[in-house]
Scaffold this motif. Sequence first.
Motif, PDB file in Angstrom:
ATOM      1  N   GLU A   1       0.644  -1.227   0.068  1.00 18.08           N
ATOM      2  CA  GLU A   1      -0.125   0.203  -0.029  1.00 18.08           C
ATOM      3  C   GLU A   1       0.784   1.449   0.115  1.00 18.08           C
ATOM      4  N   SER A   2       2.094   1.120   0.864  1.00 18.82           N
ATOM      5  CA  SER A   2       3.069   2.441   0.798  1.00 18.82           C
ATOM      6  C   SER A   2       3.660   2.774  -0.649  1.00 18.82           C
ATOM      7  N   LEU A   3       3.645   1.643  -1.429  1.00 22.60           N
ATOM      8  CA  LEU A   3       4.296   1.675  -2.669  1.00 22.60           C
ATOM      9  C   LEU A   3       3.210   1.924  -3.951  1.00 22.60           C
ATOM     10  N   LYS A   4       2.124   2.029  -3.486  1.00 16.86           N
ATOM     11  CA  LYS A   4       0.892   2.097  -4.566  1.00 16.86           C
ATOM     12  C   LYS A   4       1.206   3.241  -5.813  1.00 16.86           C
ATOM     13  N   ARG A   5       1.739   4.393  -5.276  1.00 16.91           N
ATOM     14  CA  ARG A   5       1.926   5.468  -6.085  1.00 16.91           C
ATOM     15  C   ARG A   5       3.589   5.792  -6.396  1.00 16.91           C
TER      16      ARG A   5
ATOM     17  N   GLU B   1      16.375   5.388  -3.029  1.00 19.81           N
ATOM     18  CA  GLU B   1      16.314   5.645  -1.674  1.00 19.81           C
ATOM     19  C   GLU B   1      15.071   6.274  -0.944  1.00 19.81           C
ATOM     20  N   GLU B   2      14.330   7.033  -1.882  1.00 21.63           N
ATOM     21  CA  GLU B   2      12.653   6.962  -1.599  1.00 21.63           C
ATOM     22  C   GLU B   2      11.973   5.893  -1.408  1.00 21.63           C
ATOM     23  N   ILE B   3      12.043   5.070  -2.169  1.00 25.31           N
ATOM     24  CA  ILE B   3      11.309   3.692  -2.203  1.00 25.31           C
ATOM     25  C   ILE B   3      11.982   2.931  -0.959  1.00 25.31           C
ATOM     26  N   LEU B   4      13.262   2.870  -0.720  1.00 26.45           N
ATOM     27  CA  LEU B   4      13.742   2.295   0.381  1.00 26.45           C
ATOM     28  C   LEU B   4      13.166   2.664   1.723  1.00 26.45           C
ATOM     29  N   GLU B   5      13.095   4.061   1.913  1.00 22.37           N
ATOM     30  CA  GLU B   5      12.566   4.594   3.007  1.00 22.37           C
ATOM     31  C   GLU B   5      10.970   4.193   3.476  1.00 22.37           C
ATOM     32  N   LYS B   6      10.425   4.105   2.487  1.00 27.91           N
ATOM     33  CA  LYS B   6       8.869   3.908   2.464  1.00 27.91           C
ATOM     34  C   LYS B   6       8.789   2.357   2.717  1.00 27.91           C
TER      35      LYS B   6
ATOM     36  N   ALA C   1       9.967   1.890   6.789  1.00 26.45           N
ATOM     37  CA  ALA C   1       8.900   2.624   7.459  1.00 26.45           C
ATOM     38  C   ALA C   1       7.773   1.591   7.503  1.00 26.45           C
ATOM     39  N   ALA C   2       7.245   1.007   6.464  1.00 22.22           N
ATOM     40  CA  ALA C   2       5.854   0.289   6.630  1.00 22.22           C
ATOM     41  C   ALA C   2       6.177  -1.352   7.302  1.00 22.22           C
ATOM     42  N   ALA C   3       7.454  -1.623   7.044  1.00 27.61           N
ATOM     43  CA  ALA C   3       7.543  -2.888   7.750  1.00 27.61           C
ATOM     44  C   ALA C   3       8.281  -3.093   9.053  1.00 27.61           C
ATOM     45  N   ARG C   4       8.749  -2.018   9.470  1.00 30.70           N
ATOM     46  CA  ARG C   4       9.453  -2.178  10.690  1.00 30.70           C
ATOM     47  C   ARG C   4       8.448  -2.096  11.838  1.00 30.70           C
ATOM     48  N   THR C   5       8.854  -3.182  12.849  1.00 30.15           N
ATOM     49  CA  THR C   5       7.960  -2.931  14.277  1.00 30.15           C
ATOM     50  C   THR C   5       8.802  -3.025  15.215  1.00 30.15           C
TER      51      THR C   5
END
Length: 100
Positions: free
Chosen positions: A18-22, A71-76, A79-83
């Motif tokens: 979902e974070s990668l949708k756009r 790097e932009e994609i990597l940050e997304k 951020a979405a996967a880290r607990t």
Amino acid sequence: MRQIIAVVRPHLAEQVLESLKRAPLEAITVSEVKGYGRQKSYLDEYQETEFSEAFLPKVEINMWVDESRYEEILEKVVAAARTGRIGDGKVFTLPVEVFQ
């Protein structure tokens, strides 16, 4: 071009996607995989179920992105996967040459 390989918990895969949708991705693949990392001694505690010496379910997301945007994609993804808990998964990046 860069390849980003994210191995994440199954219940967080949809959140990552979902974070990668756009996001400006060239291509993406998603696969269900099994494995374990350094948490070997914690396998029997995974989701309150016994998984003694078993592989844990994960989802592998492969993305190919332009070098200037990776790097932009990597940050997304992070951020979405880290607990913050053991077993969150791994993210790898590799340089890619495209032959046409």
